[in-house]
Design an enzyme around this catalytic site. Structure first.
Site, mmCIF file in Angstrom:
data_model
loop_
_atom_site.group_PDB
_atom_site.id
_atom_site.type_symbol
_atom_site.label_atom_id
_atom_site.label_comp_id
_atom_site.label_asym_id
_atom_site.label_seq_id
_atom_site.Cartn_x
_atom_site.Cartn_y
_atom_site.Cartn_z
ATOM 1 N N CYS A 91 -8.073 -13.784 25.364
ATOM 2 C CA CYS A 91 -6.882 -13.035 24.901
ATOM 3 C C CYS A 91 -7.257 -11.767 24.140
ATOM 4 O O CYS A 91 -6.390 -10.944 23.858
ATOM 5 C CB CYS A 91 -6.000 -13.937 24.059
ATOM 6 N N HIS A 146 -0.994 -9.591 20.225
ATOM 7 C CA HIS A 146 -1.075 -10.506 21.368
ATOM 8 C C HIS A 146 0.127 -11.458 21.368
ATOM 9 O O HIS A 146 0.434 -12.105 20.363
ATOM 10 C CB HIS A 146 -2.400 -11.277 21.304
ATOM 11 N N ASN A 203 2.575 -16.380 27.286
ATOM 12 C CA ASN A 203 1.279 -15.833 26.883
ATOM 13 C C ASN A 203 0.495 -15.478 28.147
ATOM 14 O O ASN A 203 0.092 -16.359 28.896
ATOM 15 C CB ASN A 203 0.549 -16.902 26.052
HETATM 16 N N1 COA Z 1 7.692 -30.506 24.191
HETATM 17 C C1 COA Z 1 8.124 -31.434 23.357
HETATM 18 N N2 COA Z 1 7.348 -31.989 22.411
HETATM 19 C C2 COA Z 1 6.078 -31.569 22.329
HETATM 20 C C3 COA Z 1 5.546 -30.568 23.195
HETATM 21 C C4 COA Z 1 6.410 -30.046 24.172
HETATM 22 N N3 COA Z 1 6.021 -29.105 25.025
HETATM 23 N N4 COA Z 1 4.264 -30.351 22.858
HETATM 24 C C5 COA Z 1 3.983 -31.149 21.822
HETATM 25 N N5 COA Z 1 5.071 -31.892 21.508
HETATM 26 C C6 COA Z 1 5.217 -32.891 20.457
HETATM 27 C C7 COA Z 1 3.890 -33.488 20.032
HETATM 28 O O1 COA Z 1 3.539 -34.581 20.855
HETATM 29 C C8 COA Z 1 4.202 -33.906 18.625
HETATM 30 O O2 COA Z 1 4.882 -35.125 18.640
HETATM 31 P P1 COA Z 1 4.612 -36.242 17.503
HETATM 32 O O3 COA Z 1 4.990 -35.593 16.215
HETATM 33 O O4 COA Z 1 5.498 -37.364 17.930
HETATM 34 O O5 COA Z 1 3.156 -36.538 17.591
HETATM 35 C C9 COA Z 1 5.158 -32.838 18.107
HETATM 36 O O6 COA Z 1 5.711 -32.229 19.286
HETATM 37 C C10 COA Z 1 4.491 -31.786 17.266
HETATM 38 O O7 COA Z 1 3.292 -31.392 17.939
HETATM 39 P P2 COA Z 1 2.410 -30.205 17.410
HETATM 40 O O8 COA Z 1 1.229 -30.030 18.319
HETATM 41 O O9 COA Z 1 2.154 -30.375 15.934
HETATM 42 O O10 COA Z 1 3.434 -28.986 17.599
HETATM 43 P P3 COA Z 1 3.329 -27.539 17.062
HETATM 44 O O11 COA Z 1 4.475 -27.213 16.210
HETATM 45 O O12 COA Z 1 1.939 -27.237 16.550
HETATM 46 O O13 COA Z 1 3.514 -26.706 18.412
HETATM 47 C C11 COA Z 1 2.175 -25.431 19.944
HETATM 48 C C12 COA Z 1 2.576 -26.831 19.472
HETATM 49 C C13 COA Z 1 1.160 -25.582 21.059
HETATM 50 C C14 COA Z 1 3.433 -24.729 20.440
HETATM 51 C C15 COA Z 1 1.591 -24.653 18.733
HETATM 52 O O14 COA Z 1 0.595 -25.419 18.100
HETATM 53 C C16 COA Z 1 1.000 -23.346 19.121
HETATM 54 O O15 COA Z 1 1.684 -22.465 19.614
HETATM 55 N N6 COA Z 1 -0.320 -23.156 18.869
HETATM 56 C C17 COA Z 1 -0.988 -21.924 19.205
HETATM 57 C C18 COA Z 1 -1.312 -21.949 20.666
HETATM 58 C C19 COA Z 1 -1.697 -20.627 21.197
HETATM 59 O O16 COA Z 1 -1.093 -19.608 20.881
HETATM 60 N N7 COA Z 1 -2.712 -20.624 22.068
HETATM 61 C C20 COA Z 1 -3.168 -19.473 22.745
HETATM 62 C C21 COA Z 1 -3.918 -18.587 21.829
HETATM 63 S S1 COA Z 1 -4.446 -17.184 22.652
#
Ligand code: COA
Length: 318
Positions: free
Chosen positions: A111, A243, A273
């Site tokens: 990225c 980004h 993304n």
């Molecule tokens: N739909 C519904 N529920 C989901 C889900 C989805 N797509 N993905 C995860 N969950 C659930 C998880 O299982 C978890 O459930 P639990 O509490 O029962 O265990 C809950 O939602 C919270 O999960 P978590 O991983 O803590 O969510 P989050 O708020 O961190 O959001 C992302 C997840 C991936 C959206 C977030 O972490 C993120 O955007 N991270 C950065 C990723 C990124 O930008 N990557 C590229 C960089 S270049």
């Protein structure tokens, strides 16, 4: 001498996959995806390829800059999802657009790819080696996405953006890139042809929380660092082109910098993304919509796999 962006272009696939369609594929919902990421849809390749999108974006950028393909001396294509390993995507783009006089190579910096290409191009221009450089970010991340993993498949999309840099007079800014390979496990992809074991699907794997925390900490820091390095004030920046990974990340960066979030344009709701393509797609859209105007000072900031992050300042000259 410094490199000025004098033309931009972008290309995204025709097929649009919205959150509703995704929620029929994995256990998720439109509401969850919007709330946690800001993403509403993404464009996914059907007949398009990383190279075909890159070539279209490049042709638009050349037309915008008013220069012919033959005038291009160097093509840098940032990508992690090229059609083939050899030849490199930049050489394939060269063939497509007829840039017969260009040297070509690819950049794999995930990225941060476009920022890395931008910094590389600036270094070549500052050294007096090349004067006209085409930089491209192009990705078909849908090929590297595990469509059964709701933690990643909701985030990514396909597309390409390009910019033409020409040597010219004016203020030159130094950009900054950082990497921390010791944290690389947070976001990996061994590739479809390079599976390392039974457990390895070859798709992208990510620790979402770790990447989130890394981004909200490092991005404001590197923005302050690049401003300081260039003796530039936060208030002098008209737009922060960050980004496009997640709305909450960008909002948090704006908050940490105590800056109006309206200075952080976003289009992730439309494209998701798109990795190395996200910054140049946004630049091209902002130019096309008339938001970016001659004399504006912008700050570009990226972060992603590596882990890598960085920032660069540019005065908009078109
Ligand atoms: N739909 C519904 N529920 C989901 C889900 C989805 N797509 N993905 C995860 N969950 C659930 C998880 O299982 C978890 O459930 P639990 O509490 O029962 O265990 C809950 O939602 C919270 O999960 P978590 O991983 O803590 O969510 P989050 O708020 O961190 O959001 C992302 C997840 C991936 C959206 C977030 O972490 C993120 O955007 N991270 C950065 C990723 C990124 O930008 N990557 C590229 C960089 S270049």
């Amino acid at each position: 001498m410094t490199g000025r962006i004098c033309g931009t272009g972008f290309c995204v696939p025709e097929h649009v996959m919205d959150n509703e369609e995704l929620s029929r594929m994995v256990e998720t919902s439109d509401e969850w995806i919007r709330e946690r990421t800001g993403i509403e849809k993404r464009h996914i390749i059907t007949d398009e390829t990383t190279v075909s999108m890159a070539a279209k974006a490049a042709e638009q950028a050349l037309e915008d800059a008013g220069i012919s393909a033959e005038q291009v001396e160097l093509i840098l294509t940032a990508t992690i999802s090229s059609n083939v390993i050899l030849p490199c995507a930049a050489c394939e783009v060269q063939k497509e657009i007829g840039a017969a006089n260009a040297a070509c190579f690819d950049i794999n910096a995930a990225c941060c790819g476009f920022l890395t290409a931008y910094q590389t191009a600036q270094a070549y221009i500052a050294a007096g080696i090349y004067q006209t450089i085409l930089i491209i970010g192009s990705e078909s991340l849908s090929k590297l996405t595990d469509w059964t993993d709701r933690g990643t498949c909701i985030l990514f999309g396909d597309g390409a953006g390009a910019a033409v840099l020409k040597a010219g007079e004016g203020e030159s800014f130094r950009s900054i890139l950082h990497s921390d390979g010791s944290r690389g496990e947070a976001l990996t992809c061994s590739g479809r042809h390079w599976k390392s074991g039974e457990e390895d699907t070859g798709f992208m794997k990510m620790d979402g929380r770790e990447v989130f925390q890394f981004a909200v900490k490092q991005v404001p820091e590197v923005i302050r660092e690049v401003l300081e390095l260039n003796h530039c004030k936060l208030e002098e920046i008209d737009y922060f082109v960050v980004h496009q990974a997640n709305r909450r990340i960008i909002e948090s960066v704006a908050k940490r910098l105590r800056t109006d979030v309206r200075k952080f344009p976003m289009n992730l709701q439309e494209y998701g993304n798109t990795s190395s393509a996200s910054i140049p797609i946004l630049l091209a859209e902002l130019r096309r919509n008339g938001v970016l105007k001659k004399g504006h000072r912008i700050l570009m900031a990226g972060f992603g796999a590596g882990l890598s992050w960085g920032a660069g300042i540019a005065d908009w000259g078109i």
